[in-house]
Design an enzyme around this catalytic site. Sequence first.
Site: not given
Ligand SMILES: Cc1cc2nc3c(=O)[nH]c(=O)nc-3n(C[C@H](O)[C@H](O)[C@H](O)COP(=O)(O)OP(=O)(O)OC[C@H]3O[C@@H](n4cnc5c(N)ncnc54)[C@H](O)[C@@H]3O)c2cc1C
Length: 465
Positions: A143-144, A182, A444
């Site tokens: 869920t990120g 950051g 190179h």
């Molecule tokens: C501006 C910005 C720039 C970034 N740039 C980079 C980059 O260049 N490179 C990099 O590696 N990382 C980058 N990141 C970080 C990266 O986006 C995250 O590390 C990554 O998205 C994490 O993936 P995840 O699958 O854990 O979660 P997420 O991508 O956050 O996905 C979680 C998903 O779970 C869903 N969800 C949550 N709770 C529920 C629920 N109860 N029921 C159903 N669905 C749910 C959400 O809607 C979401 O779609 C960036 C972040 C930001 C904010």
Amino acid sequence: MAYDLTVIGTGPGGYVCAIRAAQLGMKVAVVEKDKTFGGTCLNVGCIPSKALLHASELFEEAGHKFGGMGIKVPAPKLDLPAMMKFKDEGVAGNVNGVAFLLKKNKIDAFIGHGRITAPGKIEVTVADGKSQTVETKNIVIATGSDVARLKGIEIDEKRIVSSTGALALDKVPAKLLVVGAGVIGLELGSVWRRLGAQVTVVEFLDRILPGMDAEVGKQFQRILQKQGMTFKLSSRVTAIDLSGKTLKASVEPAAGGAAETIEADVALVAIGRVPYTEGLGLTELGVAMERGRVTVDAHYATNVAGIYAIGDVIAGPMLAHKAEDEGVAVAEIIAGQAGHVNYDAIPNVIYTYPEVATVGKTEEELKSAGVAYTAGKFPFTANGRAKVNQTTDGFVKILADAKTDRVLGVHIVGREAGEMIHEACVLIEFGGSAEDLARTCHAHPTRSEAIKEAALAVGKRAIHM
Ligand SMILES: Cc1cc2nc3c(=O)[nH]c(=O)nc-3n(C[C@H](O)[C@H](O)[C@H](O)COP(=O)(O)OP(=O)(O)OC[C@H]3O[C@@H](n4cnc5c(N)ncnc54)[C@H](O)[C@@H]3O)c2cc1C
């Protein structure tokens, strides 16, 4: 019908996990609360920020650098709505790609908010309040994370924005205040500076890029200052007054003392991200958590049988590729295989100009662990390709174990560093030495020759320096 695996969340962790599990023959479902798949990364993170970084970098180059290369163009004009459309089209292409992949792998998607009511049971509620229960043998929580907020400062996504609002401003702010030095603050600060904003970055610590190699942070700060960014380190924003036409931010020394006022049209709060577990039902189920993050063992298993977690919601760097690799590993573990992630070989990239790319240990980490190391450094001012293209900002630094010569960390500041870092990742993954790298033929003229030279410099035998 019961699924073998249901993944909650379709960010890079969740959708990759679902695909790998389907490849391994499992019957898989995903649950997603948002309108589109792809999570933070594809919708409001990695992907849109990289589109704006790319477009704004070319805008700046066209304005300041083309002339020097003999390309005469009229002063470029900004069409911000068109630039935002370029970004939105890129996002749409990526999220549609995920929808296609889920379908291709015969993964069922349940759109709605997921809550785990018991091991093996997820209640999915849609916007109108209707719900259905998904039955499943295993659950992966993916869920990120969500934006971290500053106490007393409300994000309205118009004047006080998070990264999400900063990716969609409808005009260039004359003055942008960035709270937090950051990755996200520096990337989005760079975008708006290139498009014309005067950018001030306030950071609580006495350095930018906390956690990264200190020398990298220092050099990178110098380069960003040369580009026109202003930094106020060891300072904190304590309040923002919205009553006037411009915002008035109170900024205090971190150690305490008299506050000063910094005026801005927009303030970007970029102090980090926090794990997102709202409404998931974890407390009721007794799933162990630590400082908001779901606690897992080395196999991504929580303390409740059949429930796993990966990505931003667990410990470790909040990076898309870390989440993806954990997604693959946990799918393989659930299938009875030996899924594994090497946390010493996860690259970290900042997509500014120049880029910053690092993998492995910093000098500070090696010192505090008492590891004797040798550093080999090579500046881009001595690299033929960088010199001829007049893109000489930055350097490559390689840290190798003083006894075994094994490479422990590689740090690059420079154009295209994010593409260059991967030979270092492969080397670290295979336990390679600086000698291995130094004896590997590099084409190179390429910027990557600076990596070979830095490896030679570990043995004090760089050729072009
Ligand atoms: C501006 C910005 C720039 C970034 N740039 C980079 C980059 O260049 N490179 C990099 O590696 N990382 C980058 N990141 C970080 C990266 O986006 C995250 O590390 C990554 O998205 C994490 O993936 P995840 O699958 O854990 O979660 P997420 O991508 O956050 O996905 C979680 C998903 O779970 C869903 N969800 C949550 N709770 C529920 C629920 N109860 N029921 C159903 N669905 C749910 C959400 O809607 C979401 O779609 C960036 C972040 C930001 C904010």
